[in-house]
Design an enzyme around this catalytic site. Sequence first.
Site, PDB file in Angstrom:
ATOM      1  N   GLY A   1      45.885  46.262  49.219  1.00 47.15           N
ATOM      2  CA  GLY A   1      45.997  46.013  47.782  1.00 47.15           C
ATOM      3  C   GLY A   1      45.102  46.892  46.937  1.00 47.15           C
ATOM      4  O   GLY A   1      45.313  47.026  45.736  1.00 47.15           O
TER       5      GLY A   1
ATOM      6  N   HIS B   1      41.810  38.627  34.008  1.00 43.24           N
ATOM      7  CA  HIS B   1      40.883  39.241  34.975  1.00 43.24           C
ATOM      8  C   HIS B   1      40.713  40.723  34.693  1.00 43.24           C
ATOM      9  O   HIS B   1      41.485  41.324  33.939  1.00 43.24           O
ATOM     10  CB  HIS B   1      41.420  39.058  36.407  1.00 43.24           C
ATOM     11  CG  HIS B   1      42.667  39.837  36.707  1.00 43.24           C
ATOM     12  ND1 HIS B   1      43.912  39.473  36.245  1.00 43.24           N
ATOM     13  CD2 HIS B   1      42.864  40.985  37.409  1.00 43.24           C
ATOM     14  CE1 HIS B   1      44.816  40.344  36.654  1.00 43.24           C
ATOM     15  NE2 HIS B   1      44.208  41.297  37.364  1.00 43.24           N
TER      16      HIS B   1
ATOM     17  N   GLU C   1      39.950  44.253  37.315  1.00 44.16           N
ATOM     18  CA  GLU C   1      40.156  44.584  38.726  1.00 44.16           C
ATOM     19  C   GLU C   1      38.835  44.534  39.508  1.00 44.16           C
ATOM     20  O   GLU C   1      37.758  44.723  38.945  1.00 44.16           O
ATOM     21  CB  GLU C   1      40.759  45.989  38.850  1.00 44.16           C
ATOM     22  CG  GLU C   1      42.116  46.149  38.170  1.00 44.16           C
ATOM     23  CD  GLU C   1      43.155  45.168  38.684  1.00 44.16           C
ATOM     24  OE1 GLU C   1      43.400  45.127  39.895  1.00 44.16           O
ATOM     25  OE2 GLU C   1      43.729  44.419  37.862  1.00 44.16           O
TER      26      GLU C   1
ATOM     27  N   SER D   1      52.242  47.167  43.144  1.00 42.36           N
ATOM     28  CA  SER D   1      51.042  47.672  42.481  1.00 42.36           C
ATOM     29  C   SER D   1      49.931  47.989  43.466  1.00 42.36           C
ATOM     30  O   SER D   1      49.948  47.574  44.625  1.00 42.36           O
ATOM     31  CB  SER D   1      50.573  46.682  41.411  1.00 42.36           C
ATOM     32  OG  SER D   1      49.661  45.768  41.944  1.00 42.36           O
TER      33      SER D   1
END
Length: 522
Positions: free
Chosen positions: A254, A272, A274, A372
């Site tokens: 991820g 949020h 990252e 993503s």
Amino acid sequence: MPESSVTELTPPGNEFEDGDEEEQEQEQEQEEQEEEEEDDAEPIEPDHYYSGTVPVFKPTMEQFQSFPKFIKKIDDYGMKVGIVKVIPPPEWYDSALPDVAEKLRSIRIRQPIVQHINGSQGVFSQTNIEKQRSYSLPQWRKVTEESDHQPPARRGERRKGADSKLRLSPRKRQRTMSSVPDTEFENFDYRFNASEFTPERCEELERIYWKTITYNNPMYGADLLGSLFTDATKEWNVARLDNVLNDLGMDLPGVNTAYLYFGMWKSTFSWHVEDMDLYSINYLHFGAPKQWYSISQKDEKRFFNIMRSEWPDEYKKCKEFLRHKTFLVSPKYLADHGIKVNKLVHNQGEFVITFPFGYHSGYNLGYNCAESVNFATERWLQIGARAKKCKCVSDAVDIDVEDLAYRLKMKKRIARRIKREIEEKQNSGVVAAAPSHEGKSGAFSCQTSETPKSNGSPSWGIASEVRNGIAHGSGTPVVQPAIVPNERQRLPAVMSDTGPELLSRQRTQDVSNSSTIGIVDR
Ligand SMILES: [Zn+2]
């Protein structure tokens, strides 16, 4: 971490200790940088701004060619608004994007999360419960078309899938699904006609979303390791993005390997930033749009303080509590508190990029599939070195930025040396075949004597290793198997038996507390 720790990257007593050589390297680096800057002089400007605030770029194929150069050119825009949209040039769809139908047959949406949202008056928190079963894409689509998971129809229209409950009882459906996997694709088309999602309809759905956010408990097939891109896509392939995280020397699920997300109406990602304050890129392969919200970087601190005053206990327990992706406030609530939320509707075939310090959140408007990954730029190294980390999640992502910066520096030097050597040989009449060392991602494979020597410091050790989920690179760029920091991560996978067995990182929201995980059988 002090700034100097990033700028002073060469360990003492290494092979570059020769003063003249070091000076020469620095001069060349300077020259190269100036050349690059000249090369990058042509600016890229937004085509327009979505809802008057979010930059939307429509690059030409030429501008689209180099991902790192493109990001460098639009960086100032993203570092102001937090997110941008990029619409690829038509040639990219035509030439670089193979049909994903075949790949989708092997997709398994394993243990999607059921999202429970609690709260009122614009302030909500989210709990995720894993559903203990897996879905093929046709099965997933069927769920997204059930009346529970459809938004109300527009006035005068019938709600789509309102009769889907009549088709099969849940019990029967489950049995059918496991026994006839081969035929289910016969009459299945993954594609989605999104023409009903006009800007007006999206605004209508936004009002409905916030009015009814605590109902329905949507499912989200989030953080599923895998990709729908193939090697045919050379530019902007989310699974093989040309960026500095490729030099970590290992796979971080991820973070530098792609995740897939299967959404439905109302499936949500809470506010949020990252991990490690990285960038992220999100491509909507197909389906209904994704609604995005972002906070401009100038409002970052004020936003954080508002959230902190709303959840003081959570803040007390973890200063980085917003990295838990559990807390949700509405645009109206934020406006009432003096913070403007930037809005963007993300359609299929488009990219959305998020930038460091740009808080973001959003939800899906219906059945869809996105891919993503995180990425970083050289400019990010300074940011990453100072990023604050959540310590209460056992598998929180951590990157040894100092080590990464050192690797990048060495890689550039090695590439330069090889280039120089070839030039020298050519000048002296010896024609040598050029080795393919030139600096593309992962090309730190020339493990010659230039491989940085260990100076005794563990971060420059010989083998890459993972300690407590922390990526400690080394001079030897061996690609490690995906990290398995805890038991939970061994469970889910995307691909079926035909695909690789895959792992998942910390799920989109808080599923780390095992007491909240239970079996939900709808
Ligand atoms: Zn935490």
